[in-house]
Design an enzyme around this catalytic site. Structure first.
Site, PDB file in Angstrom:
ATOM      1  CB  SER A   1      -0.922   0.025   1.220  1.00  0.00           C
ATOM      2  OG  SER A   1      -1.758  -1.099   1.199  1.00  0.00           O
ATOM      3  CB  THR A   2       2.986   2.886   2.194  1.00  0.00           C
ATOM      4  OG1 THR A   2       3.803   1.909   2.842  1.00  0.00           O
ATOM      5  CG2 THR A   2       1.654   3.029   2.918  1.00  0.00           C
TER       6      THR A   2
END
Length: 185
Positions: A9-10
């Site tokens: 996600s990051t």
């Protein structure tokens, strides 16, 4: 074709663990999304995988939550794979949709994953409400104090927004947002 899919996600997260597991399983092609939320259905790597997969191919993920974040999303993906004649495998949950037992396990684990996500959301909301009751504001502290905002307003009479933002070491959008919140922007 045995194709894998890895997602984080990051930008600070790493794909290493997923890539190693997919490679060990035998995936020759691995599609990747780095810095993409599982909520976003338009992930470039996932869309490329869908285009590349055909009847008889196998799509492999390290864990179900790498593919989707809700039961509805996961069921939609399973329907797409089924329509394309693509087999689905999730390594962590030991799910293989070629068998009725595998399809049943997929639905059970996906439902439990959505239930867990709902519990986490409820606990987060309860924690935020408790913090507010104790007089604490959740989130990051304000970038500018009330005094700094008053100074910024005075400076804006003679200086451009960008220069005032630089003076207070904040981005111009941050300054504008703070001014808007106080009714002066």
């Amino acid at each position: 074709m045995l194709a894998g899919y890895a997602r984080v996600s990051t930008d600070e997260q790493h794909l290493d663990l997923q890539l190693a597991a997919l490679t060990e399983y035998g995936c020759k092609v691995i599609f990747r999304d780095h810095g993409c939320s599982g909520v976003d259905a338009r992930r470039p790597g996932l869309l490329a995988a869908l285009e590349a997969l055909g009847p008889g191919d196998t799509f492999v993920v390290w864990r179900l939550d790498r593919l989707g974040r809700s039961l509805a999303d996961l069921i939609d993906w399973m329907a797409r794979f089924s329509e394309q004649g693509v087999r689905f495998v999730s390594l962590t949950e030991s799910i293989d949709t070629t068998s009725p037992t595998g399809r049943f396990m997929f639905h059970m684990i996906a439902a439990l994953a959505e239930f867990e996500r709902g519990l986490i959301t409820e606990r987060t909301r309860a924690g935020l409400a408790a913090a507010r009751e104790r007089g604490r504001a959740p989130g990051r502290p304000a970038a500018l104090t009330a005094n700094q905002l008053a100074q910024a307003r005075a400076l804006l009479a003679t200086e451009p927004l960008e220069a005032v933002a630089r003076h207070f070491n904040v981005h111009r959008h941050t300054l504008r947002r703070h001014l808007r919140r106080t009714g002066t922007g």
